[in-house]
Design a protein around this motif. Sequence first.
Motif, short mmCIF file in Angstrom:
data_model
loop_
_atom_site.label_atom_id
_atom_site.label_comp_id
_atom_site.label_asym_id
_atom_site.label_seq_id
_atom_site.Cartn_x
_atom_site.Cartn_y
_atom_site.Cartn_z
N ALA A 368 0.86 -1.20 0.00
CA ALA A 368 0.00 0.00 0.00
C ALA A 368 0.89 1.24 0.00
O ALA A 368 0.90 2.03 0.95
CB ALA A 368 -0.92 -0.02 1.21
N ASP A 369 1.63 1.40 -1.11
CA ASP A 369 2.59 2.51 -1.20
C ASP A 369 2.24 3.50 -2.30
O ASP A 369 2.99 4.46 -2.54
CB ASP A 369 3.99 1.96 -1.44
CG ASP A 369 4.11 1.09 -2.69
OD1 ASP A 369 3.10 0.99 -3.43
OD2 ASP A 369 5.18 0.50 -2.93
N GLY A 374 -0.54 -3.61 -9.68
CA GLY A 374 -1.14 -4.94 -9.66
C GLY A 374 -2.50 -4.88 -10.33
O GLY A 374 -2.93 -3.82 -10.80
N GLU A 375 -3.18 -6.02 -10.37
CA GLU A 375 -4.50 -6.08 -10.99
C GLU A 375 -5.59 -5.88 -9.94
O GLU A 375 -5.54 -6.49 -8.87
CB GLU A 375 -4.71 -7.42 -11.69
CG GLU A 375 -6.04 -7.49 -12.44
CD GLU A 375 -6.18 -8.75 -13.28
OE1 GLU A 375 -7.18 -8.85 -14.03
OE2 GLU A 375 -5.30 -9.63 -13.19
N VAL A 376 -6.54 -5.01 -10.25
CA VAL A 376 -7.65 -4.77 -9.34
C VAL A 376 -8.57 -5.99 -9.35
O VAL A 376 -9.01 -6.44 -10.41
CB VAL A 376 -8.43 -3.51 -9.75
CG1 VAL A 376 -9.61 -3.28 -8.79
CG2 VAL A 376 -7.51 -2.29 -9.76
N CYS A 377 -8.85 -6.53 -8.16
CA CYS A 377 -9.68 -7.73 -8.02
C CYS A 377 -10.78 -7.47 -7.00
O CYS A 377 -10.58 -6.71 -6.04
CB CYS A 377 -8.84 -8.93 -7.57
SG CYS A 377 -7.53 -9.38 -8.73
N MET A 378 -11.92 -8.10 -7.20
CA MET A 378 -13.06 -7.93 -6.30
C MET A 378 -13.66 -9.28 -5.96
O MET A 378 -13.55 -10.24 -6.71
CB MET A 378 -14.17 -7.09 -6.95
CG MET A 378 -13.78 -5.69 -7.34
SD MET A 378 -13.19 -5.62 -9.03
CE MET A 378 -13.67 -3.94 -9.47
N VAL A 410 -3.02 0.78 -8.11
CA VAL A 410 -2.18 0.80 -6.91
C VAL A 410 -3.08 0.96 -5.69
O VAL A 410 -4.26 1.31 -5.81
CB VAL A 410 -1.16 1.97 -6.95
CG1 VAL A 410 -0.23 1.83 -8.15
CG2 VAL A 410 -1.88 3.32 -6.99
N VAL A 411 -2.50 0.70 -4.52
CA VAL A 411 -3.18 0.97 -3.26
C VAL A 411 -2.40 2.04 -2.51
O VAL A 411 -1.18 1.92 -2.34
CB VAL A 411 -3.28 -0.31 -2.39
CG1 VAL A 411 -3.98 0.00 -1.06
CG2 VAL A 411 -4.01 -1.42 -3.13
N HIS A 412 -3.09 3.08 -2.10
CA HIS A 412 -2.44 4.15 -1.34
C HIS A 412 -2.37 3.79 0.15
O HIS A 412 -3.08 2.89 0.62
CB HIS A 412 -3.20 5.46 -1.54
CG HIS A 412 -3.00 6.03 -2.92
ND1 HIS A 412 -1.93 6.81 -3.26
CD2 HIS A 412 -3.75 5.91 -4.05
CE1 HIS A 412 -2.01 7.15 -4.53
NE2 HIS A 412 -3.10 6.61 -5.04
N PRO A 413 -1.51 4.45 0.91
CA PRO A 413 -1.37 4.11 2.33
C PRO A 413 -2.68 4.16 3.12
O PRO A 413 -2.83 3.44 4.11
CB PRO A 413 -0.38 5.17 2.83
CG PRO A 413 0.47 5.48 1.64
CD PRO A 413 -0.49 5.43 0.47
N ASP A 414 -3.63 4.99 2.69
CA ASP A 414 -4.90 5.06 3.41
C ASP A 414 -5.88 3.96 2.99
O ASP A 414 -7.00 3.89 3.48
CB ASP A 414 -5.56 6.43 3.23
CG ASP A 414 -5.94 6.73 1.77
OD1 ASP A 414 -5.67 5.89 0.89
OD2 ASP A 414 -6.51 7.81 1.52
#
Length: 541
Positions: A368-369, A374-378, A410-414
């Motif tokens: 989470a940077d 990566g690939e968005v998955c649900m 991406v995933v952010h730190p929040d």
Amino acid sequence: MKELTSGSDVEAVRSGPEPNFDVLTPLSFLDRSAQVHASRVAVVDGDAQFTYAHWNQRARGFAGYLRSIGIERGDRVAVMASNSEPMLLAHFAVPMAGADLVAINTRLSPREVDYILEHSGAKVAFVSPGLTTSLVERSGLRRVVLDAEFCDAMDHGIEAYAGWQVDDERDSIAVNYTSGTTGKPKGVVYHHRGAYLNALAMALDHGLNGDSTYLWTLPMFHCNGWCFPWATIAVGARNFCVERIDPKQIWELCASGEVTHLCAAPTVLTMLAESEFATTIERSVRIITAGAPPAPTIIRRIEDFGFVVDHVYGLTETYGPFTVNVSSKDLDTQDDISHYRVRARQGFANVTAGLVDVRTDDEESVLADGQTLGEVCMRGNVVMTGYLDDDAATLEAFKDGWFHSGDIGVVHPDGQIELRDRKKDLIISGGENISTVEVEQIVVQHHDVVECAVVAQPDDRWGEVPVAFVTVRPGANVDDSELRQYCRERLAHFKCPARFVFTDLPKTATGKIVKTELRDRARKFVDDAGPGGAISFSPDP
């Protein structure tokens, strides 16, 4: 209270209606609103308007007609119609009759429509009067025109269907077809539970209530209108139908205070912002935007007119919106550019959706940077049942227990996710990944640029280089050298487009830019140049 005195008494209770469970289905929304909001206006379509009590009877009349022509539980009913009262009505009437709704894109060719009718196995196709030429003759298919005579019959001459029953909340309610840009379109199966839950999430995220008037700018055929045909009815809102996107009409309705909510792709927001009829509105109108990552600049521009933008993200396979950008109070302390950049992220899973993650090729969550791709998955309540009659594609999409979207992010730190590209759109130049979304958002910040789409062009030296297709404002005096310098001041040089092409952008019926067409044009630049003629540039440090 009667005491249970024997095993037979207990068994009788167990075999009867369950006192602590009810099947989740959006059909229950209309039953409730027909009582709670009986005298409220449910739908406005031109000069016609219908109260909730009246509209409920029309839905039952439509369902009665379907049963009278032999439609049975599990059948499929196709509807190809404009944003109109009959199309909205079909979202209730078809599942009331036990069938699955197949809403068809009104801009498809007859060949494409025929494929969907054949693949879905639809027994009947309803069509707006102006779209009849899109239906070819097909054996065993009943064709019904949604003309004034048929619509009047919903009130007179058809025996209303007295009741409906959904045995399992995971029974199918609709089949929606993908765009088919990389092959034949696939039929995405929705169930009652997912439609119910995502409709409630849309009502909550969009702030709908009984005093709302929702303007139908989003096509109802697109992911069942992102579940808003059910969301608006759940809260007793008023649906305002318009046949096509007309900037003048939209601005008039918004400026008059008559409309409170609408949905639109970012390209439609650009159309409104660039319209000669654009004006500041006194009563704010909430807009949900999705369909492509919006540029921070368009969010800012449209809000300057008095709108409030809610940003969501999803796919056909997730009932439309799956995530929502939930703004933090911390945004109020950020500078203007940072504020809107955060607002343009895709956010968090909505309250009923389930889980969203960004995962590596090894099926591990990325750091989470805000940088690792990566690939968005649900996975969860509002993921499709699967692809109709395509087990192989379903298994591929559902590998490792997640639905794989094909979007890179991406995933952010929040914890917020942010899209960087479609897997197929990511440009790899000299071994470096280039996000087309990042480049597009920089280009549209230029004051003379209205829209931009970036695609890969083959290159002998670097493998691929970015090419920007750009629409500029009428009368603008901007050329490729100015835009190239503008980008080089704001991007790493290897990310800067090697070519700028000034043109109108091709779009789908839902406002998405057709990048496949632009990629073909970019490849043609190379073909026309001949061997060794590809544009190449040096990614200066």
